[in-house]
Design a protein around this motif. Sequence first.
Motif, short mmCIF file in Angstrom:
data_model
loop_
_atom_site.label_atom_id
_atom_site.label_comp_id
_atom_site.label_asym_id
_atom_site.label_seq_id
_atom_site.Cartn_x
_atom_site.Cartn_y
_atom_site.Cartn_z
N LYS A 236 0.94 -1.19 -0.02
CA LYS A 236 -0.07 0.09 0.07
C LYS A 236 0.74 1.39 -0.13
O LYS A 236 2.06 1.13 0.55
CB LYS A 236 -0.95 -0.03 1.27
CG LYS A 236 -0.17 -0.09 2.63
CD LYS A 236 -1.08 0.07 3.83
CE LYS A 236 -1.63 1.47 3.93
NZ LYS A 236 -2.28 1.70 5.24
N PRO A 237 0.28 2.45 -0.57
CA PRO A 237 1.16 3.61 -0.50
C PRO A 237 1.55 3.98 0.86
O PRO A 237 0.73 3.91 1.95
CB PRO A 237 0.23 4.67 -1.17
CG PRO A 237 -0.54 3.86 -1.95
CD PRO A 237 -0.99 2.72 -1.26
N GLU A 238 2.56 4.53 1.03
CA GLU A 238 3.21 5.12 2.38
C GLU A 238 4.07 6.09 2.38
O GLU A 238 5.23 5.82 1.89
CB GLU A 238 3.81 3.75 3.34
CG GLU A 238 4.22 4.27 4.56
CD GLU A 238 2.81 4.58 5.57
OE1 GLU A 238 3.11 5.13 6.55
OE2 GLU A 238 1.67 4.04 5.36
N SER A 239 3.87 7.17 2.50
CA SER A 239 4.59 8.38 2.66
C SER A 239 5.76 8.34 1.15
O SER A 239 6.68 8.69 1.45
CB SER A 239 5.62 8.19 3.73
OG SER A 239 4.77 8.24 5.09
N GLY A 240 5.13 8.41 0.16
CA GLY A 240 5.67 8.44 -1.18
C GLY A 240 6.14 7.29 -1.68
O GLY A 240 6.73 7.20 -2.60
N ARG A 241 6.26 6.12 -0.81
CA ARG A 241 6.83 5.12 -1.30
C ARG A 241 5.74 3.65 -1.01
O ARG A 241 4.44 4.03 -1.00
CB ARG A 241 8.20 4.65 -0.25
CG ARG A 241 9.26 5.43 -0.38
CD ARG A 241 10.45 4.94 0.58
NE ARG A 241 11.66 5.75 0.26
CZ ARG A 241 12.10 6.87 0.90
NH1 ARG A 241 11.26 7.18 1.88
NH2 ARG A 241 13.15 7.27 0.57
N LEU A 242 6.00 2.64 -0.98
CA LEU A 242 5.19 1.37 -1.10
C LEU A 242 5.51 0.65 0.34
O LEU A 242 6.83 0.39 0.50
CB LEU A 242 5.42 0.43 -2.26
CG LEU A 242 4.51 0.89 -3.32
CD1 LEU A 242 4.61 -0.30 -4.29
CD2 LEU A 242 3.01 1.19 -3.13
N LEU A 243 4.73 0.63 1.13
CA LEU A 243 4.87 -0.42 2.32
C LEU A 243 4.64 -1.69 1.84
O LEU A 243 3.43 -2.11 1.49
CB LEU A 243 3.69 -0.03 3.50
CG LEU A 243 4.07 -0.95 4.83
CD1 LEU A 243 3.34 0.31 5.91
CD2 LEU A 243 3.16 -2.17 4.76
N VAL A 244 5.49 -2.60 2.02
CA VAL A 244 5.52 -4.07 1.41
C VAL A 244 5.47 -4.97 2.58
O VAL A 244 6.22 -4.87 3.80
CB VAL A 244 6.35 -4.41 0.33
CG1 VAL A 244 6.36 -5.70 -0.09
CG2 VAL A 244 6.16 -3.38 -0.80
N SER A 245 4.55 -6.16 2.65
CA SER A 245 4.66 -7.17 3.68
C SER A 245 4.47 -8.58 2.99
O SER A 245 3.45 -8.58 2.05
CB SER A 245 3.83 -7.10 4.69
OG SER A 245 3.83 -8.11 5.82
N PRO A 246 5.36 -9.58 3.21
CA PRO A 246 4.84 -11.01 2.83
C PRO A 246 3.90 -11.60 3.56
O PRO A 246 3.54 -12.86 3.32
CB PRO A 246 6.23 -11.76 3.25
CG PRO A 246 6.85 -10.91 4.12
CD PRO A 246 6.46 -9.50 4.20
N ALA A 247 3.01 -10.99 4.53
CA ALA A 247 2.02 -11.50 5.14
C ALA A 247 2.53 -12.67 6.06
O ALA A 247 1.68 -13.60 6.15
CB ALA A 247 0.75 -11.89 4.28
N ASP A 248 3.52 -12.59 6.56
CA ASP A 248 4.09 -13.80 7.20
C ASP A 248 3.42 -13.83 8.56
O ASP A 248 2.79 -12.76 9.29
CB ASP A 248 5.69 -13.80 7.49
CG ASP A 248 6.06 -12.28 7.77
OD1 ASP A 248 5.53 -11.34 7.64
OD2 ASP A 248 7.11 -12.31 8.80
N ALA A 249 3.48 -14.97 9.25
CA ALA A 249 2.93 -14.92 10.56
C ALA A 249 3.73 -16.04 11.41
O ALA A 249 3.24 -17.34 11.32
CB ALA A 249 1.37 -15.44 10.50
N THR A 250 5.01 -15.91 11.77
CA THR A 250 5.88 -16.83 12.23
C THR A 250 5.83 -16.80 13.74
O THR A 250 5.70 -15.83 14.47
CB THR A 250 7.22 -16.38 11.90
OG1 THR A 250 7.42 -16.27 10.48
CG2 THR A 250 8.30 -17.42 12.32
N LEU A 251 5.43 -18.01 14.26
CA LEU A 251 5.34 -18.19 15.70
C LEU A 251 6.47 -17.88 16.33
O LEU A 251 7.85 -18.55 15.99
CB LEU A 251 4.82 -19.51 16.19
CG LEU A 251 4.69 -19.78 17.50
CD1 LEU A 251 3.39 -18.86 18.00
CD2 LEU A 251 4.18 -21.36 17.65
N VAL A 252 6.62 -17.03 17.30
CA VAL A 252 7.95 -16.69 18.18
C VAL A 252 7.69 -16.58 19.49
O VAL A 252 6.40 -16.48 20.06
CB VAL A 252 8.47 -15.34 17.65
CG1 VAL A 252 8.98 -15.48 15.99
CG2 VAL A 252 7.49 -14.22 17.76
#
Length: 374
Positions: free
Chosen positions: A249-265
Amino acid sequence: MRDFLIVGGGVAGACAGFFLAGYGTVTLLEAEQVTGHHSTGRSAALFSEYFGNPAVRALTAASRDFLAAPPPGFADVPLLTPRGVLALCPYGGEKLFDDVLAEGRRAPTPAVEIGSAEALEHCPILRPGRFSRAMLKPGAMDIDVDALHQGFLRGIRARGGQVLTSARVRALSRTSGVWRAVTDTGEHAAPTLVNAAGAWADEVAALAGVRPVGLRPLRRTAFLVDLPGGTDARSWPMVTDVADTFYFKPESGRLLVSPADATLVAPCDARPDDLDVAVGVRRVQEATTLEIRSVRHAWAGLRSEVADGTPVIGPAPDAPGFVWLAALGGYGVQTSPEAGRIAAAAAIGGTGGTGGDGEPAYAPGRLWNDLERL
């Protein structure tokens, strides 16, 4: 002695304190030097009535009015601004797409299927031929997380409450109907304690001798990347796929990206894993024509849930005066107004507190409490 102790200074603890501050004195105890360090400050900041199980969706829907029109003076900026979500269907994922679309059509602002050409109008960097179908979820909105969080905290202070940082709880005990918390800032006491400690909520429960709920802290990675020169992405929706393998999604003139990870920690100050960042880069490059040459900034946050994904909000059955506000599963920001009201109802009920008209502040019948089922 205060009326209410709250453990945790993220949006969960802040919203509970905001609603409780009108019915008694509040002390909020935050372990870190700043509030919202682990999850709230690392949120993707989206309000969506399309995501989550039925309890999450109910909490989100009930929070909409507060977020759209907060109390006077709560914030200097709008808490919600239009964004929308564009969900893509990878080839072979048509059955899942149909299921997600059917569910999305039940939302207050229904999801709609759109053609490939229209999808490209919403986000011109999509790679043609990489998806078979697309849907738009137009009701999703950005949330100004900092304005929301600070509004809750400001409300606590304005009503005489305390917000204490660097106040990690070291011991908890209850004697003569009073909870006593030994912290790095000294001892604090109140008849009712709200456990809003995020990924550490089970550890706080253990200190109090309360049965844990089986929290699963999950790491989620995000990072910022540059857009091609001259690209104005401010009107783009968040883009994801129906299998939830990435989003941007757009964020402060850049793109915010996520691999939508959900790693148990284990509960920790989460740090991004290089492999998760690389996976996110690859997935976005496959879905778009974007060439990601470098990552500007990467971070990770924690979201905590129980097995069935339903938030745990309400009184502990095995400990008088102990109230849970935990397992919000990544939906804590968007559900915070209603989650805070429900937690406040439980806390006020536990101490005999009432609203200004002498009636209970909120209906206890609206509490969700999964503890008996775990």
